[in-house]
Design a protein around this motif. Structure first.
Motif, PDB file in Angstrom:
ATOM      1  N   ASP A 153      -7.257   5.929 -11.781  1.00  0.00           N
ATOM      2  CA  ASP A 153      -8.710   5.790 -11.863  1.00  0.00           C
ATOM      3  C   ASP A 153      -9.149   4.334 -11.844  1.00  0.00           C
ATOM      4  OD1 ASP A 153      -9.233   8.633 -12.466  1.00  0.00           O
ATOM      5  OD2 ASP A 153      -8.199   8.180 -14.341  1.00  0.00           O
ATOM      6  N   LEU A 154      -8.270   3.441 -12.296  1.00  0.00           N
ATOM      7  CA  LEU A 154      -8.654   2.057 -12.541  1.00  0.00           C
ATOM      8  C   LEU A 154      -7.520   1.118 -12.166  1.00  0.00           C
ATOM      9  CD1 LEU A 154     -10.555  -0.076 -13.976  1.00  0.00           C
ATOM     10  CD2 LEU A 154      -9.335   0.497 -16.087  1.00  0.00           C
ATOM     11  N   ASP A 155      -7.853   0.047 -11.442  1.00  0.00           N
ATOM     12  CA  ASP A 155      -6.923  -1.044 -11.145  1.00  0.00           C
ATOM     13  C   ASP A 155      -7.373  -2.205 -12.025  1.00  0.00           C
ATOM     14  OD1 ASP A 155      -5.460  -3.176 -10.089  1.00  0.00           O
ATOM     15  OD2 ASP A 155      -5.789  -2.591  -8.008  1.00  0.00           O
ATOM     16  N   GLN A 177       0.818  -1.221   0.000  1.00  0.00           N
ATOM     17  CA  GLN A 177       0.000   0.000   0.000  1.00  0.00           C
ATOM     18  C   GLN A 177       0.850   1.268   0.000  1.00  0.00           C
ATOM     19  OE1 GLN A 177      -3.494  -0.131  -0.324  1.00  0.00           O
ATOM     20  NE2 GLN A 177      -3.104   2.007  -0.862  1.00  0.00           N
ATOM     21  N   ASP A 178       1.916   1.315   0.812  1.00  0.00           N
ATOM     22  CA  ASP A 178       2.773   2.505   0.847  1.00  0.00           C
ATOM     23  C   ASP A 178       3.429   2.760  -0.508  1.00  0.00           C
ATOM     24  OD1 ASP A 178       2.140   2.868   3.492  1.00  0.00           O
ATOM     25  OD2 ASP A 178       4.013   2.027   4.264  1.00  0.00           O
ATOM     26  N   PHE A 179       3.862   1.707  -1.160  1.00  0.00           N
ATOM     27  CA  PHE A 179       4.474   1.813  -2.481  1.00  0.00           C
ATOM     28  C   PHE A 179       3.456   2.368  -3.478  1.00  0.00           C
ATOM     29  CE2 PHE A 179       5.708   0.099  -6.610  1.00  0.00           C
ATOM     30  CZ  PHE A 179       7.065   0.391  -6.645  1.00  0.00           C
ATOM     31  N   PHE A 180       2.256   1.827  -3.457  1.00  0.00           N
ATOM     32  CA  PHE A 180       1.196   2.305  -4.348  1.00  0.00           C
ATOM     33  C   PHE A 180       0.863   3.770  -4.068  1.00  0.00           C
ATOM     34  CE2 PHE A 180      -3.225   3.305  -5.165  1.00  0.00           C
ATOM     35  CZ  PHE A 180      -3.320   3.019  -6.527  1.00  0.00           C
ATOM     36  N   ASN A 181       0.745   4.131  -2.808  1.00  0.00           N
ATOM     37  CA  ASN A 181       0.365   5.504  -2.447  1.00  0.00           C
ATOM     38  C   ASN A 181       1.343   6.532  -3.028  1.00  0.00           C
ATOM     39  OD1 ASN A 181      -1.809   4.483  -1.033  1.00  0.00           O
ATOM     40  ND2 ASN A 181      -0.851   4.729   0.977  1.00  0.00           N
ATOM     41  N   GLU A 182       2.634   6.220  -2.990  1.00  0.00           N
ATOM     42  CA  GLU A 182       3.638   7.137  -3.542  1.00  0.00           C
ATOM     43  C   GLU A 182       3.460   7.315  -5.046  1.00  0.00           C
ATOM     44  OE1 GLU A 182       6.011   9.198  -2.154  1.00  0.00           O
ATOM     45  OE2 GLU A 182       4.840   8.690  -0.383  1.00  0.00           O
ATOM     46  N   LYS A 209     -10.721  -7.763  -2.426  1.00  0.00           N
ATOM     47  CA  LYS A 209      -9.975  -7.520  -1.187  1.00  0.00           C
ATOM     48  C   LYS A 209      -8.783  -6.576  -1.366  1.00  0.00           C
ATOM     49  CE  LYS A 209      -7.368 -10.013   2.328  1.00  0.00           C
ATOM     50  NZ  LYS A 209      -6.715 -11.255   2.680  1.00  0.00           N
ATOM     51  N   ASN A 210      -8.102  -6.618  -2.526  1.00  0.00           N
ATOM     52  CA  ASN A 210      -6.851  -5.856  -2.657  1.00  0.00           C
ATOM     53  C   ASN A 210      -6.894  -4.713  -3.668  1.00  0.00           C
ATOM     54  OD1 ASN A 210      -6.486  -6.889  -5.250  1.00  0.00           O
ATOM     55  ND2 ASN A 210      -4.946  -8.366  -4.645  1.00  0.00           N
TER      56      ASN A 210
END
Length: 151
Positions: free
Chosen positions: A36-38, A23-28, A44-45
């Motif tokens: 907008d889209l995963d 999550q921290d890596f993604f947030n940066e 869950k993730n």
């Protein structure tokens, strides 16, 4: 008594080909791109409010029509080349796609769809510890950016 980890078990395990983005890596990265889209998620993730699950089959969905910037951390198995190809193709339609991938520069998919085609390749320093993993990844990673303006 010391316990030793069998590194071959760790490196060649095929229990899963899904590695959840830390999550921290993604947030940066999200601070820079505002996703907008995963395109490769589970309920869950998912990293974005809009996402495709395995059941949605992101390989069959158009990404560009409704969204501007996509995050892709695909399954790291034999299908990875199809996901990288799809990311490249969607970028040719104007979509910005940012991918977290194993840094496998010797692969066909790297040479066919990333090398001299991606807008940017960022090699991740050290080994990521994926969410839910007990140990750091047994492989290096890279972030590949297709800006939507690729040749």
């Amino acid at each position: 008594m010391k316990k030793y980890i069998d590194i071959s078990e760790l490196m060649f395990s095929s229990q899963t080909n899904e590695w959840e983005t830390p999550q921290d890596f993604f947030n940066e990265i999200d601070k820079e791109f505002h996703f907008d889209l995963d395109v490769c998620a589970t309920d869950k993730n998912a990293k974005c409010d809009c996402y495709f699950t395995k059941q949605d089959d992101g390989l069959r969905q158009p990404w560009f029509t409704d969204f501007g910037c996509a995050w892709m951390n695909p399954p790291y198995g034999r299908e990875i080349g199809k996901w990288v190809k799809k990311a490249y193709e969607e970028s040719r339609n104007g979509m910005v796609v940012v991918c977290l991938l194993p840094a496998r520069t010797d692969t066909k998919w790297f040479h066919d769809y990333i090398y001299h085609k991606a807008s940017e390749i960022r090699f991740v320093r050290g080994r990521l510890k994926f969410s839910g993993a007990k140990y750091n990844a047994p492989f290096p990673c890279m972030v590949v950016v297709f800006s939507g303006l690729t040749p």
